[in-house]
Design a protein around this motif. Structure first.
Motif, PDB file in Angstrom:
ATOM      1  N   TRP A 241     -27.777 -22.578  31.523  1.00  0.00           N
ATOM      2  CA  TRP A 241     -28.413 -23.410  30.486  1.00  0.00           C
ATOM      3  C   TRP A 241     -27.355 -23.885  29.488  1.00  0.00           C
ATOM      4  CZ3 TRP A 241     -32.414 -19.164  28.728  1.00  0.00           C
ATOM      5  CH2 TRP A 241     -33.289 -18.859  29.790  1.00  0.00           C
TER       6      TRP A 241
ATOM      7  N   LEU B 130     -29.537 -20.729  21.214  1.00  0.00           N
ATOM      8  CA  LEU B 130     -29.745 -20.234  22.576  1.00  0.00           C
ATOM      9  C   LEU B 130     -29.464 -18.739  22.673  1.00  0.00           C
ATOM     10  CD1 LEU B 130     -28.233 -22.869  25.046  1.00  0.00           C
ATOM     11  CD2 LEU B 130     -30.618 -22.159  24.852  1.00  0.00           C
TER      12      LEU B 130
ATOM     13  N   LEU C 267     -36.365 -23.143  33.912  1.00  0.00           N
ATOM     14  CA  LEU C 267     -35.752 -23.807  32.763  1.00  0.00           C
ATOM     15  C   LEU C 267     -34.453 -24.516  33.159  1.00  0.00           C
ATOM     16  CD1 LEU C 267     -36.491 -21.149  30.014  1.00  0.00           C
ATOM     17  CD2 LEU C 267     -37.353 -23.492  30.103  1.00  0.00           C
ATOM     18  N   TRP C 268     -33.720 -23.926  34.077  1.00  0.00           N
ATOM     19  CA  TRP C 268     -32.500 -24.601  34.535  1.00  0.00           C
ATOM     20  C   TRP C 268     -32.840 -25.889  35.280  1.00  0.00           C
ATOM     21  CZ3 TRP C 268     -29.687 -24.394  39.579  1.00  0.00           C
ATOM     22  CH2 TRP C 268     -28.433 -25.004  39.477  1.00  0.00           C
TER      23      TRP C 268
ATOM     24  N   TRP D 170     -28.627 -17.330  34.576  1.00  0.00           N
ATOM     25  CA  TRP D 170     -29.441 -18.478  34.156  1.00  0.00           C
ATOM     26  C   TRP D 170     -29.127 -18.933  32.732  1.00  0.00           C
ATOM     27  CZ3 TRP D 170     -30.565 -20.722  38.217  1.00  0.00           C
ATOM     28  CH2 TRP D 170     -31.163 -20.101  39.326  1.00  0.00           C
TER      29      TRP D 170
ATOM     30  N   TYR E  78     -38.083 -30.728  30.979  1.00  0.00           N
ATOM     31  CA  TYR E  78     -37.764 -29.500  30.237  1.00  0.00           C
ATOM     32  C   TYR E  78     -39.036 -28.903  29.638  1.00  0.00           C
ATOM     33  CZ  TYR E  78     -35.726 -26.354  26.765  1.00  0.00           C
ATOM     34  OH  TYR E  78     -35.400 -25.246  26.010  1.00  0.00           O
TER      35      TYR E  78
ATOM     36  N   LEU F  66     -33.626 -28.485  32.825  1.00  0.00           N
ATOM     37  CA  LEU F  66     -32.412 -29.060  32.228  1.00  0.00           C
ATOM     38  C   LEU F  66     -31.711 -30.003  33.205  1.00  0.00           C
ATOM     39  CD1 LEU F  66     -31.013 -25.952  30.331  1.00  0.00           C
ATOM     40  CD2 LEU F  66     -31.703 -28.126  29.296  1.00  0.00           C
TER      41      LEU F  66
END
Length: 295
Positions: A39, A177, A284-285, A35, A244, A288
């Motif tokens: 990202w 990140l 979260l992916w 993951w 997001y 995005l």
């Protein structure tokens, strides 16, 4: 395993043992490693990355996670039999030899190196510290009080590599990140270690759950909070749209539920909570994906 029917019984048995050693039947580790890499690829490319780069990173993630499992079991081969959760692993049950495991490790690392061939020189150079971190992590449990933090560094190196592959340089966003994912890894792997805390104390290895003592659950939540703050900073850096931020709110809500579940320090509850972190990764992916698709 039906798909092994073309092999002789002995060959099928050996392959099944090797797949178990690689944890091919337990994809959670691959997903938690994948993951953050996804990202990074989407942020670096500003959307869908080049398919060749995407394929190389997805396959490389699986191979390196598998290699990490092999070296982990090799390092812990004298301990796993004493831990309830790991007592049925191939080394603990005597199903695999040291020589077989090291040969499998070599094959996996060689295959992962092949994934680097179509990528640029900077990415290839960055793979060297990534490989060192991945292979040395299991041995840190002998002396380092926070081996889960070391694992966080190992699990995060796909992020700067992704930026290097897409942009041929590593911008500050990549390291932001990187720090966020290191905090997330420390959080969920501390929870994972809480499930084995009693056994680890008996055999004398180091874990963050032991180091944090009676504040282990709270420390994991603090790491989760740092992760959210850093991911919020990353969202600001990319001028993230509402999907997001909705995904990040979901992550916070899910983390609150995790704390309620692990406060009891129940072994089964801690392990289930560890597994549930996959939901944060894919949420979260998806955030995005929606952001870069103009959601």
């Amino acid at each position: 395993m039906p798909f092994l029917s073309f092999l002789s019984p002995k060959q099928a048995e050996r392959l099944a043992v090797y797949l178990q050693l690689m944890r091919a039947d337990k994809p959670i580790g691959t997903l938690l490693l994948l993951w953050p890499t996804l990202w990074a690829l989407w942020m670096a490319a500003g959307g869908l990355p080049d398919f060749g780069i995407l394929f190389a990173f997805v396959l490389g993630t699986f191979l390196m996670r598998s290699a990490g499992c092999v070296i982990n079991d090799f390092a812990d081969r004298n301990f796993d039999g004493a831990v309830a959760r790991t007592k049925n692993r191939p080394f603990a049950t005597g199903k695999v030899s040291t020589r077989e495991a090291l040969l499998l490790l070599l094959v996996l690392c060689a295959a992962a190196c092949l994934c680097l061939l179509p990528l640029n020189t900077l990415t290839k150079l960055m793979s060297l510290p990534a490989l060192l971190l991945a292979l040395s992590y299991p041995f840190t449990k002998r002396f380092f009080p926070l081996p889960q933090l070391y694992l966080g560094l190992a699990f995060s190196f796909g992020i700067p590599m992704a930026f290097a592959a897409v942009q041929n340089h590593v911008p500050p966003l990549a390291w932001l990140l990187f720090a966020a994912n290191a905090c997330w890894t420390l959080a969920y792997d501390t929870i994972y270690a809480m499930a084995d805390k009693e056994d680890d104390l008996k055999i004398g290895i180091q874990t963050s759950a032991i180091t944090f003592g009676r504040h282990d659950a709270e420390a994991a939540m603090l790491c989760h909070a740092l992760f959210v703050l850093l991911m919020a900073a990353a969202g600001c850096a990319i001028h993230a749209r509402w999907p997001y931020w909705l995904a990040l709110v979901y992550a916070v809500w899910h983390q609150c539920g995790q704390y309620r579940a692990i406060r009891s320090r129940n072994r089964e509850a801690c392990f289930k909570v560890f597994l549930s972190n996959n939901r944060i990764g894919w949420a979260l992916w998806l955030g995005l994906l929606a952001h870069y698709s103009g959601g």
